[in-house]
Scaffold this motif. Sequence first.
Motif, PDB file in Angstrom:
ATOM      1  N   ASP A 147      -6.239  -0.695   1.798  1.00 24.59           N
ATOM      2  CA  ASP A 147      -4.948  -1.294   1.455  1.00 24.59           C
ATOM      3  C   ASP A 147      -4.021  -0.202   0.937  1.00 24.59           C
ATOM      4  OD1 ASP A 147      -5.746  -0.798  -1.180  1.00 24.59           O
ATOM      5  OD2 ASP A 147      -6.498  -2.835  -1.467  1.00 24.59           O
ATOM      6  N   ARG A 148      -2.947  -0.604   0.285  1.00 26.41           N
ATOM      7  CA  ARG A 148      -1.958   0.381  -0.190  1.00 26.41           C
ATOM      8  C   ARG A 148      -2.550   1.395  -1.159  1.00 26.41           C
ATOM      9  NH1 ARG A 148       1.861  -3.634  -2.873  1.00 26.41           N
ATOM     10  NH2 ARG A 148      -0.060  -4.845  -2.760  1.00 26.41           N
ATOM     11  N   GLY A 149      -3.642   1.030  -1.811  1.00 25.63           N
ATOM     12  CA  GLY A 149      -4.276   1.962  -2.740  1.00 25.63           C
ATOM     13  C   GLY A 149      -4.735   3.244  -2.079  1.00 25.63           C
ATOM     14  N   LEU A 150      -4.869   3.231  -0.754  1.00 29.47           N
ATOM     15  CA  LEU A 150      -5.273   4.435  -0.028  1.00 29.47           C
ATOM     16  C   LEU A 150      -4.342   5.605  -0.320  1.00 29.47           C
ATOM     17  CD1 LEU A 150      -7.137   5.563   2.330  1.00 29.47           C
ATOM     18  CD2 LEU A 150      -5.235   4.960   3.847  1.00 29.47           C
TER      19      LEU A 150
ATOM     20  N   ILE B  24       7.455   3.043   2.119  1.00 30.79           N
ATOM     21  CA  ILE B  24       7.172   1.620   2.273  1.00 30.79           C
ATOM     22  C   ILE B  24       5.687   1.502   2.593  1.00 30.79           C
ATOM     23  CG2 ILE B  24       7.722  -0.491   3.542  1.00 30.79           C
ATOM     24  CD1 ILE B  24      10.322   1.042   4.493  1.00 30.79           C
ATOM     25  N   ALA B  25       4.941   0.874   1.714  1.00 30.98           N
ATOM     26  CA  ALA B  25       3.506   0.706   1.924  1.00 30.98           C
ATOM     27  C   ALA B  25       3.170  -0.777   1.909  1.00 30.98           C
ATOM     28  CB  ALA B  25       2.716   1.438   0.841  1.00 30.98           C
ATOM     29  N   PHE B  26       2.218  -1.162   2.732  1.00 28.15           N
ATOM     30  CA  PHE B  26       1.850  -2.575   2.787  1.00 28.15           C
ATOM     31  C   PHE B  26       0.359  -2.725   3.052  1.00 28.15           C
ATOM     32  CE2 PHE B  26       2.501  -1.475   7.184  1.00 28.15           C
ATOM     33  CZ  PHE B  26       1.744  -2.347   7.949  1.00 28.15           C
ATOM     34  N   ASP B  27      -0.116  -3.937   2.801  1.00 27.06           N
ATOM     35  CA  ASP B  27      -1.500  -4.284   3.096  1.00 27.06           C
ATOM     36  C   ASP B  27      -1.529  -5.017   4.431  1.00 27.06           C
ATOM     37  OD1 ASP B  27      -2.108  -3.324   0.559  1.00 27.06           O
ATOM     38  OD2 ASP B  27      -2.085  -5.311  -0.359  1.00 27.06           O
TER      39      ASP B  27
ATOM     40  N   ASP C 293       3.199  -7.602  12.571  1.00 23.72           N
ATOM     41  CA  ASP C 293       3.171  -7.587  11.102  1.00 23.72           C
ATOM     42  C   ASP C 293       3.962  -6.393  10.573  1.00 23.72           C
ATOM     43  OD1 ASP C 293       1.477  -9.792  11.148  1.00 23.72           O
ATOM     44  OD2 ASP C 293      -0.330  -8.656  10.632  1.00 23.72           O
ATOM     45  N   THR C 294       3.762  -5.241  11.200  1.00 26.15           N
ATOM     46  CA  THR C 294       4.424  -4.017  10.762  1.00 26.15           C
ATOM     47  C   THR C 294       5.934  -4.121  10.903  1.00 26.15           C
ATOM     48  OG1 THR C 294       2.466  -2.751  11.442  1.00 26.15           O
ATOM     49  CG2 THR C 294       4.496  -1.518  11.094  1.00 26.15           C
TER      50      THR C 294
ATOM     51  N   ALA D  19       1.813  -8.356   1.805  1.00 22.21           N
ATOM     52  CA  ALA D  19       2.262  -7.712   0.578  1.00 22.21           C
ATOM     53  C   ALA D  19       2.721  -6.289   0.863  1.00 22.21           C
ATOM     54  CB  ALA D  19       1.128  -7.696  -0.446  1.00 22.21           C
ATOM     55  N   TYR D  20       3.867  -5.930   0.286  1.00 18.72           N
ATOM     56  CA  TYR D  20       4.369  -4.566   0.465  1.00 18.72           C
ATOM     57  C   TYR D  20       5.124  -4.142  -0.790  1.00 18.72           C
ATOM     58  CZ  TYR D  20       9.218  -6.157   1.163  1.00 18.72           C
ATOM     59  OH  TYR D  20      10.464  -6.689   0.981  1.00 18.72           O
TER      60      TYR D  20
END
Length: 264
Positions: free
Chosen positions: A31-34, A49-52, A74-75, A12-13
């Motif tokens: 996760d992205r909430g950081l 661009i943020a992802f889990d 993954d990245t 998820a991103y």
Amino acid sequence: MPFATNKAVHLAYDVSGSGPDLLLIAGTSADRGLWTQVRPALNERFRTIAFDNRDSGASAASPGDYVIRDLVDDTVAVLDAAGSERAHVLGHSLGGVIAQELALAHPDRVASLTLANSWARRDTYVTSVFELAKDLSRSIADDALRLRAIYFMALGVTTLRSLPLAGIVEQVLAAGPAQSRQAVVRQWQIDLDADTLERLPAIKASTHVLWSTGDKLLPEPHGRDLVRGIPNATETVLEGIGHAPMIEDPAAFTAAVLGFLDGR
């Protein structure tokens, strides 16, 4: 919500803001909430661009054990899915190790590196901390209790004096379900396996190393290792903050990040 895919693992991103690309990589059990408190300011100057990571947030659980190279792949899958050929990269903790490995394996994809509260090689102290965190994650069934233990290790003394630990954990759990214990254990094992120290001189990207004087997980020597090992690295020391400066002092963290990125 869009997903990138690497070998059947869905990641998820999301993308927001405008400007040059800035990839945000979270660390262990995050996760992205950081990035919630700092992303609005970053979005004013960058397309973020943020992802889990796999085993975190809305991304898929890993089908089995994996290695750091899988997280790098993954990245790259996220960058491809987001249409980014080259990005500035900001990684925190394990996310910083992923960022180092990305810069070594795919230097053409990395415009610059910002490594926040990360490391290159664990010493006896950090090995003990990581092993303890892994064992706690494996053995404590109560999600709230497990998170209290981990957040106690991660957050700085100043933060813990001003905010009740149980209240912090309640907010985290209210934002979404906790990671499975198996997923967290797999991520702590990646932490224990990670080692880039001897390869740091091969990093060619312009690099910014941030470390915090109140970081109980990764104290001063580990930030210094990165500064000494990466050619011409810039160093920022955040005084009195723990392992999560983007949560504990978002303004100071954002100022440090943007101060380095401006003009690059």
